[in-house]
Design a protein around this motif. Structure first.
Motif, PDB file in Angstrom:
ATOM      1  N   TYR A 250     -71.384 -94.063  22.866  1.00 17.68           N
ATOM      2  CA  TYR A 250     -70.090 -94.101  23.691  1.00 17.68           C
ATOM      3  C   TYR A 250     -69.890 -92.609  24.281  1.00 17.68           C
ATOM      4  O   TYR A 250     -69.877 -91.726  23.362  1.00 17.68           O
ATOM      5  N   LEU A 251     -69.706 -92.526  25.464  1.00 18.74           N
ATOM      6  CA  LEU A 251     -69.532 -91.293  26.095  1.00 18.74           C
ATOM      7  C   LEU A 251     -68.068 -90.940  26.278  1.00 18.74           C
ATOM      8  O   LEU A 251     -67.247 -91.389  27.117  1.00 18.74           O
ATOM      9  N   VAL A 252     -67.594 -90.392  25.066  1.00 18.56           N
ATOM     10  CA  VAL A 252     -66.031 -90.362  24.891  1.00 18.56           C
ATOM     11  C   VAL A 252     -65.802 -89.058  24.184  1.00 18.56           C
ATOM     12  O   VAL A 252     -66.369 -88.553  23.332  1.00 18.56           O
ATOM     13  N   ALA A 253     -64.512 -88.356  24.204  1.00 21.12           N
ATOM     14  CA  ALA A 253     -64.200 -87.249  23.604  1.00 21.12           C
ATOM     15  C   ALA A 253     -64.058 -87.615  22.190  1.00 21.12           C
ATOM     16  O   ALA A 253     -63.521 -88.728  21.733  1.00 21.12           O
ATOM     17  N   GLY A 254     -64.662 -86.639  21.256  1.00 17.04           N
ATOM     18  CA  GLY A 254     -64.630 -86.914  19.942  1.00 17.04           C
ATOM     19  C   GLY A 254     -65.909 -87.487  19.479  1.00 17.04           C
ATOM     20  O   GLY A 254     -66.112 -87.344  18.061  1.00 17.04           O
ATOM     21  N   ASN A 255     -66.942 -88.064  20.183  1.00 21.16           N
ATOM     22  CA  ASN A 255     -68.035 -88.263  19.888  1.00 21.16           C
ATOM     23  C   ASN A 255     -69.083 -86.897  20.222  1.00 21.16           C
ATOM     24  O   ASN A 255     -69.670 -86.920  21.292  1.00 21.16           O
ATOM     25  N   SER A 256     -69.224 -86.255  18.927  1.00 22.22           N
ATOM     26  CA  SER A 256     -70.068 -85.093  19.262  1.00 22.22           C
ATOM     27  C   SER A 256     -71.501 -85.336  19.050  1.00 22.22           C
ATOM     28  O   SER A 256     -72.259 -84.255  19.272  1.00 22.22           O
TER      29      SER A 256
ATOM     30  N   SER B 131     -72.689 -85.121  38.842  1.00 23.74           N
ATOM     31  CA  SER B 131     -72.794 -84.184  37.775  1.00 23.74           C
ATOM     32  C   SER B 131     -73.014 -84.669  36.378  1.00 23.74           C
ATOM     33  O   SER B 131     -73.883 -84.123  35.809  1.00 23.74           O
ATOM     34  N   ALA B 132     -72.332 -85.703  35.970  1.00 22.39           N
ATOM     35  CA  ALA B 132     -72.433 -86.082  34.463  1.00 22.39           C
ATOM     36  C   ALA B 132     -73.811 -86.570  34.397  1.00 22.39           C
ATOM     37  O   ALA B 132     -74.295 -86.459  33.322  1.00 22.39           O
ATOM     38  N   THR B 133     -74.195 -87.412  35.500  1.00 21.94           N
ATOM     39  CA  THR B 133     -75.647 -88.165  35.374  1.00 21.94           C
ATOM     40  C   THR B 133     -76.650 -86.785  35.054  1.00 21.94           C
ATOM     41  O   THR B 133     -77.521 -86.928  34.403  1.00 21.94           O
TER      42      THR B 133
ATOM     43  N   PRO C 248     -75.579 -85.687  19.553  1.00 26.21           N
ATOM     44  CA  PRO C 248     -75.959 -85.571  20.779  1.00 26.21           C
ATOM     45  C   PRO C 248     -76.615 -87.032  21.245  1.00 26.21           C
ATOM     46  O   PRO C 248     -77.091 -87.709  20.553  1.00 26.21           O
ATOM     47  N   ILE C 249     -76.718 -87.084  22.773  1.00 23.67           N
ATOM     48  CA  ILE C 249     -77.758 -88.207  23.202  1.00 23.67           C
ATOM     49  C   ILE C 249     -79.039 -87.769  23.138  1.00 23.67           C
ATOM     50  O   ILE C 249     -79.310 -86.883  23.052  1.00 23.67           O
ATOM     51  N   GLU C 250     -79.861 -89.020  22.767  1.00 25.09           N
ATOM     52  CA  GLU C 250     -81.373 -88.828  22.501  1.00 25.09           C
ATOM     53  C   GLU C 250     -82.251 -89.473  23.673  1.00 25.09           C
ATOM     54  O   GLU C 250     -81.750 -90.703  24.165  1.00 25.09           O
ATOM     55  N   ALA C 251     -83.441 -89.262  23.658  1.00 18.99           N
ATOM     56  CA  ALA C 251     -84.481 -89.903  24.783  1.00 18.99           C
ATOM     57  C   ALA C 251     -84.319 -91.438  24.130  1.00 18.99           C
ATOM     58  O   ALA C 251     -84.504 -91.611  23.071  1.00 18.99           O
ATOM     59  N   GLY C 252     -84.210 -92.155  25.038  1.00 18.32           N
ATOM     60  CA  GLY C 252     -84.341 -93.746  24.817  1.00 18.32           C
ATOM     61  C   GLY C 252     -82.912 -94.211  24.655  1.00 18.32           C
ATOM     62  O   GLY C 252     -82.849 -95.447  24.948  1.00 18.32           O
ATOM     63  N   HIS C 253     -81.803 -93.443  24.904  1.00 24.81           N
ATOM     64  CA  HIS C 253     -80.568 -93.842  24.824  1.00 24.81           C
ATOM     65  C   HIS C 253     -80.284 -94.400  26.352  1.00 24.81           C
ATOM     66  O   HIS C 253     -80.814 -93.789  27.093  1.00 24.81           O
ATOM     67  N   ALA C 254     -79.423 -95.739  26.378  1.00 27.50           N
ATOM     68  CA  ALA C 254     -79.233 -95.995  27.653  1.00 27.50           C
ATOM     69  C   ALA C 254     -77.749 -96.272  27.620  1.00 27.50           C
ATOM     70  O   ALA C 254     -77.160 -96.859  26.620  1.00 27.50           O
TER      71      ALA C 254
ATOM     72  N   GLN D 250     -69.737 -84.345  25.898  1.00 30.03           N
ATOM     73  CA  GLN D 250     -69.818 -83.347  26.607  1.00 30.03           C
ATOM     74  C   GLN D 250     -70.380 -83.892  27.967  1.00 30.03           C
ATOM     75  O   GLN D 250     -69.924 -83.227  29.104  1.00 30.03           O
ATOM     76  N   VAL D 251     -70.968 -85.054  27.979  1.00 34.81           N
ATOM     77  CA  VAL D 251     -71.279 -85.576  29.277  1.00 34.81           C
ATOM     78  C   VAL D 251     -69.937 -86.140  29.868  1.00 34.81           C
ATOM     79  O   VAL D 251     -69.733 -86.099  31.064  1.00 34.81           O
ATOM     80  N   ASP D 252     -69.193 -86.519  29.062  1.00 27.40           N
ATOM     81  CA  ASP D 252     -67.729 -87.023  29.347  1.00 27.40           C
ATOM     82  C   ASP D 252     -66.974 -86.072  30.068  1.00 27.40           C
ATOM     83  O   ASP D 252     -66.466 -86.047  31.030  1.00 27.40           O
ATOM     84  N   ALA D 253     -67.048 -84.761  29.297  1.00 28.87           N
ATOM     85  CA  ALA D 253     -66.436 -83.710  29.670  1.00 28.87           C
ATOM     86  C   ALA D 253     -66.894 -83.155  31.115  1.00 28.87           C
ATOM     87  O   ALA D 253     -65.864 -82.508  31.923  1.00 28.87           O
ATOM     88  N   VAL D 254     -67.970 -83.295  31.378  1.00 28.24           N
ATOM     89  CA  VAL D 254     -68.484 -82.767  32.849  1.00 28.24           C
ATOM     90  C   VAL D 254     -67.696 -83.510  33.897  1.00 28.24           C
ATOM     91  O   VAL D 254     -67.011 -82.940  34.887  1.00 28.24           O
ATOM     92  N   ALA D 255     -67.828 -84.634  33.690  1.00 26.97           N
ATOM     93  CA  ALA D 255     -67.045 -85.527  34.732  1.00 26.97           C
ATOM     94  C   ALA D 255     -65.567 -85.320  34.665  1.00 26.97           C
ATOM     95  O   ALA D 255     -65.102 -85.309  36.003  1.00 26.97           O
ATOM     96  N   ARG D 256     -65.106 -85.483  33.709  1.00 28.01           N
ATOM     97  CA  ARG D 256     -63.541 -85.212  33.560  1.00 28.01           C
ATOM     98  C   ARG D 256     -63.211 -83.721  34.057  1.00 28.01           C
ATOM     99  O   ARG D 256     -61.932 -83.628  34.620  1.00 28.01           O
ATOM    100  N   GLY D 257     -63.949 -82.807  33.738  1.00 25.76           N
ATOM    101  CA  GLY D 257     -63.611 -81.630  34.348  1.00 25.76           C
ATOM    102  C   GLY D 257     -63.425 -81.473  35.906  1.00 25.76           C
ATOM    103  O   GLY D 257     -62.584 -80.901  36.390  1.00 25.76           O
ATOM    104  N   ILE D 258     -64.512 -82.189  36.409  1.00 21.95           N
ATOM    105  CA  ILE D 258     -64.513 -82.062  37.777  1.00 21.95           C
ATOM    106  C   ILE D 258     -63.231 -82.879  38.277  1.00 21.95           C
ATOM    107  O   ILE D 258     -62.603 -82.462  39.480  1.00 21.95           O
TER     108      ILE D 258
END
Lengths: 377, 377
Positions: free
Chosen positions: B320-326, B272-274, B328-334, B285-293
């Motif tokens: 870093y995909l972590v609470a507190g990093n608001s 789901s996070a992926t 947005p991820i962008e095209a090209g981020h790995a 938010q990506v972190d939160a998706v996984a954490r919520g589940i």
């Protein structure tokens, strides 16, 4: 392996040196300082792991919560562990207890290898404090190797000796430097190293570049190779250089007279500097002995680097044998002695051993022959 | 391999970002920043090697004289080289041209990985200047990977996939974790990696330690193994985690129901996070998706680390995909997506892929199956 009691002794001595130096806390980063003090070998990362050694407090290891179990398993001495969660501030956690006796800390020592990003965070957290390199308090401890450390350095040196001997036995002619460098790395591991850090294979004109990166150049008969290799064995470093001349089996392809003269100078410089490495000799004096011989031979301007560097948990550490370092070497210091002559575009020579300054004079750890290796290749 | 023209483009963009940010110079240390900007990969050492990028000057690479030839051979773009001799001051050499237009420099950016010992010297040389981490100006460039970088990350990922598949094929039961870790490192190199950086083999209760150091524990039938491995291939990192259950060939030794439930939660969280990793989604938010589940499944408190980290020339980098990093991820981020659940003393589960945020949604680089590997072992 270092006996466990040594770590407690080192921590106690560091606290005493810090107290004497007016240091409020030593902030010990992941890397050689942390390994020296606790036995904990970890990768430096963006998440802060830090040992805090303050004169009047028990040492505390600050670790990310997810590293706790790994740290507990690896620590070889008793230190309190304080963990932080992903969204907490590890810098405040590390500094929390420092200077609480009264004023804020005024002098903090930080590991030389601490990442700048971490240091900048500490500086922002304590803007009034002065920061100094931890080597100012740790160098005296780390420079003087105990018997267990010397034993590890010797084992690393002998392993590297075996690799040099094996590589010199060939084949060499017709192979690329990169291919030989790969073999060096494999054989260092085979001979007990955990890590192979460098494999300088400088053939022909590349032998004149002291830190040459092994290239796709193919080694030919009738030229020299400067082989400078090293890595770590149980944390302690090896570092040896030998100069090889490959003939391809044809005596007519042997070293020319000019090269033999260069080699002879470097050999004499290396032997004389080694013989000078007694307790009390200023570090720069050992350098000067080698440099004087090469200068007298008319090649002083082609000896373009210092004579040597300390070695232990780091491949390069104090003491440095270089002009300007007037501190005497002492019993227990371990360092390289590695004069060289580099004629750009033509060829170069270097000979390097690891030497321990013993109470009764120099102890050379490497045992591979120091002569020019004239081989078929 | 990165085409040469990219380096000149990166240098020009960095100068522009520095100018816009009021940075007088970016002091680029040996390590990933220097490799990103010039292609020069060198070991960090006590002798200063530093690229100085100032908005209105041509970039200059300060190197010890003995490294000059090696640097010239390795540089993949045109920068002026300034050498220093062993007894000269490289810090003044690096700062020499900075701010000479008028006042002394007021803002200098330094590579995050610069050693503290070097930063302290720069600070002493320019006591009036403010120092900031270079990531403040380099992060935007380095986070967005170009096609050549993504290609290298993909090759590294596929190589790691092959190693995971090979290790899961066994044998595993009866071997120590250390022995399996050694095989992992060998196979990473065999599969094209130049360096094998880590090989976490956490068996049985050790699977509950996220950064477990492979130990002498012998793997037994009827337990899980968390296998988390990675290294670098042409400079770019691999990092993959799969969870294995070894039965020893006896179906009665299969995973218990509780473990299967944990695994199912992590699997769902990871998928789901992926699926949420689209351009514009805040990293947290990506972190939160996984954490919520995982929280909804009642195991939130056992998911003790962030969801993931960026990857490129560094194994861990922004974003870093972590609470507190608001941001947005962008095209090209790995980045990695690697949720886990860890029941201390019992067992743990983690699944990790490297994912690129594409314009049209997430692109998963790893191809090894993500299911629980139930194997004879």
């Amino acid at each position: 392996m270092i006996p466990a009691h040594r770590y407690a002794e080192r921590l106690a001595r560091l606290a005493a040196v810090a107290r004497a130096g007016g240091v409020d806390a030593v902030l010990v980063a992941v890397g050689p300082d942390l390994e020296y003090l606790t036995g904990y070998r970890a990768m430096p990362l963006e998440r802060l792991t830090m040992l805090v050694v303050a004169p009047d407090e028990a040492p505390v290891l600050v670790v990310p919560r997810l590293e706790r179990a790994a740290a507990e398993a690896a620590l070889r001495t008793d230190v309190r562990i304080a963990t932080w969660d992903e969204t907490e501030d590890p810098y405040e956690l590390a500094l929390g207890d420092v200077g609480t006796g009264g004023a804020a800390p005024s002098l903090l020592a930080v590991s030389d290898r601490l990442w700048a990003s971490h240091l900048l965070r500490f500086q922002a957290a304590r803007p009034g404090a002065r920061f100094a390199p931890a080597s100012s308090v740790l160098r005296e401890l780390r420079m003087v190797k105990d018997e267990d450390e010397i034993d590890l350095l010797r084992r690393a040196a002998h392993a590297a000796d075996r690799v040099v001997t094996r590589i010199a036995a060939g084949p060499l002619v017709g192979r690329t430097e990169v291919d030989v460098a790969r073999e060096v790395r494999e054989r260092l591991i085979e001979n007990g190293h955990q890590e192979a850090h460098f494999a300088i294979v400088g053939s022909g004109p590349n032998s004149a570049s002291p830190h040459h990166e092994a290239s796709e150049r193919v080694i030919r008969a009738g030229e020299p190779i400067v082989l400078d290799i090293g890595g770590t064995l149980d944390g302690y470093g090896s570092d040896i250089t030998r100069t090889i001349w490959v003939t391809g089996g044809d005596p007519a392809n042997g070293p020319d007279e000019a090269f033999q003269r260069l080699f002879g100078l470097v050999r004499e410089a290396q032997a004389s500097a080694t013989a000078a490495a007694w307790p009390g000799t200023p570090a720069e004096q050992v350098d000067a002995v080698a440099r004087g011989i090469i200068e007298a031979g008319g090649h002083g301007r082609y000896f373009i680097h210092r004579l040597g560097h300390g070695i232990g948990l780091e491949g390069h550490e104090e003491p440095y044998l270089v002009a300007g370092n007037s501190e005497p070497i002492e019993a227990g210091h371990a360092f390289s002695i590695e004069p060289g002559i580099y004629l750009e575009g033509r060829y170069g020579v270097r000979i390097e051993d690891i030497v321990v300054c013993g109470r009764d004079g120099p102890i050379v750890l490497n045992e591979a022959p120091r002569e020019l290796y004239v081989v078929d290749g």
